[in-house]
Design an enzyme around this catalytic site. Structure first.
Site, PDB file in Angstrom:
ATOM      1  N   LEU A  88     -17.146 130.008  66.511  1.00 46.29           N
ATOM      2  CA  LEU A  88     -16.892 129.029  67.578  1.00 46.29           C
ATOM      3  C   LEU A  88     -16.872 129.752  68.913  1.00 46.29           C
ATOM      4  O   LEU A  88     -16.295 130.835  69.036  1.00 46.29           O
ATOM      5  CB  LEU A  88     -15.504 128.425  67.396  1.00 46.29           C
ATOM      6  N   GLY A 142     -18.353 121.107  51.361  1.00 44.09           N
ATOM      7  CA  GLY A 142     -17.361 120.162  51.877  1.00 44.09           C
ATOM      8  C   GLY A 142     -16.239 119.789  50.931  1.00 44.09           C
ATOM      9  O   GLY A 142     -15.628 118.729  51.071  1.00 44.09           O
ATOM     10  N   SER A 143     -15.885 120.682  49.984  1.00 45.08           N
ATOM     11  CA  SER A 143     -14.791 120.318  49.073  1.00 45.08           C
ATOM     12  C   SER A 143     -13.444 120.307  49.808  1.00 45.08           C
ATOM     13  O   SER A 143     -12.565 119.506  49.475  1.00 45.08           O
ATOM     14  CB  SER A 143     -14.747 121.239  47.857  1.00 45.08           C
ATOM     15  N   GLU A 191      -6.905 126.335  47.876  1.00 38.18           N
ATOM     16  CA  GLU A 191      -7.320 125.922  49.231  1.00 38.18           C
ATOM     17  C   GLU A 191      -7.102 124.420  49.382  1.00 38.18           C
ATOM     18  O   GLU A 191      -6.649 123.938  50.421  1.00 38.18           O
ATOM     19  CB  GLU A 191      -8.800 126.251  49.456  1.00 38.18           C
ATOM     20  N   LEU A 251     -11.978 137.146  64.973  1.00 39.40           N
ATOM     21  CA  LEU A 251     -12.508 136.706  63.684  1.00 39.40           C
ATOM     22  C   LEU A 251     -11.371 136.585  62.666  1.00 39.40           C
ATOM     23  O   LEU A 251     -10.726 137.578  62.333  1.00 39.40           O
ATOM     24  CB  LEU A 251     -13.558 137.718  63.177  1.00 39.40           C
ATOM     25  N   ASP A 252     -11.111 135.374  62.201  1.00 41.86           N
ATOM     26  CA  ASP A 252     -10.069 135.122  61.186  1.00 41.86           C
ATOM     27  C   ASP A 252      -8.733 135.761  61.584  1.00 41.86           C
ATOM     28  O   ASP A 252      -8.021 136.322  60.741  1.00 41.86           O
ATOM     29  CB  ASP A 252     -10.517 135.655  59.806  1.00 41.86           C
ATOM     30  N   ARG A 285     -26.584 129.199  72.748  1.00 42.68           N
ATOM     31  CA  ARG A 285     -25.241 129.286  72.160  1.00 42.68           C
ATOM     32  C   ARG A 285     -24.190 128.467  72.939  1.00 42.68           C
ATOM     33  O   ARG A 285     -23.444 127.683  72.358  1.00 42.68           O
ATOM     34  CB  ARG A 285     -24.824 130.760  72.082  1.00 42.68           C
ATOM     35  N   HIS A 310      -9.387 130.169  55.074  1.00 47.17           N
ATOM     36  CA  HIS A 310     -10.113 131.399  54.721  1.00 47.17           C
ATOM     37  C   HIS A 310      -9.710 131.827  53.301  1.00 47.17           C
ATOM     38  O   HIS A 310      -8.513 131.857  52.988  1.00 47.17           O
ATOM     39  CB  HIS A 310      -9.784 132.504  55.732  1.00 47.17           C
TER      40      HIS A 310
END
Ligand code: GRF
Length: 202
Positions: free
Chosen positions: A94, A13-14, A175, A145-146, A66, A110
């Site tokens: 997600l 969680g930074s 980041e 994806l990304d 899911r 990312h």
């Protein structure tokens, strides 16, 4: 208008911390983190949220299939009337229902210069590939994806003597700069999506 933010996390969680701090210091205005949701009971990010007086919710993936799991997330988002959903070290895909419900209102950070090195262990992939410039990306989330439209990227040069760990640490520092910046641009209404292109004001 205050932008109500939810953050999805799985671990340390930074990045969540960087965003909460940026709000507290007034760098991001007109926004609150209203709830932090984790798929891991022991995610340190949940503790960081509680330390800031923010509701921290653990949703156990073991208790849902899911689709139900995504609906459980959506329930929390609507309970808190969330405007913007941030993925910050959320190590789970997600579901489409959430992506459709929050189209252009979900961001992810990312640790590579996308579209290079998607998926897990991006810093390791970049380091082992031998790139001279690594970096990080904040992007909107779409069904791939990304793969969603890129909001901000920051280059991090690979230095002589770098290890995967030192490179990862320098990427993480950046980041913590670009994620709050992207959120600030969003809350100030300065992000416009034109196809794949995100046009930013200052
Ligand atoms: C970060 O490197 C982020 O880019 C990636 O997962 C890591 C999460 O770190 N998606 P933290 O939990 O924010 O400290």
């Amino acid at each position: 208008m205050t932008v109500k933010i939810a953050v999805l996390v799985s671990g340390r969680g930074s990045n969540l911390q960087a965003i909460m701090d940026s709000i507290q210091k007034g760098y991001i205005k007109n926004a609150t983190v209203n709830v932090v949701i984790s798929n891991k009971a022991n995610a340190y990010a949940l503790e960081r949220a509680r330390n800031h007086g923010i509701d921290a919710v653990f949703l156990d993936p073991g208790e849902y299939d899911r689709d139900e799991y995504d609906r459980a997330i959506l329930n929390v988002l609507s309970q808190y009337d969330i405007d913007l959903l941030l993925l910050a070290g959320y190590f789970r895909l997600l579901g489409n229902e959430i992506i459709i419900a929050y189209r252009n209102r979900i961001m992810n950070i990312h640790p590579s210069l996308l579209p290079a090195f998607k998926g897990l262990h991006a810093q390791k992939q970049a380091f082992e590939y031998g790139v001279k410039v690594a970096g990080c990306t904040v992007h909107f989330v779409d069904e791939g994806l990304d793969s969603g439209p890129i909001i901000i990227q920051k280059c991090v040069p690979v230095l002589t003597g770098d290890t995967e760990e030192t490179l990862t640490a320098r990427i993480l520092e950046q980041e913590h700069v670009i994620y709050p910046e992207a959120v600030r641009l969003f809350t100030e209404g300065k992000l416009k999506i034109e196809g794949r292109n995100v046009v930013t004001g200052n």
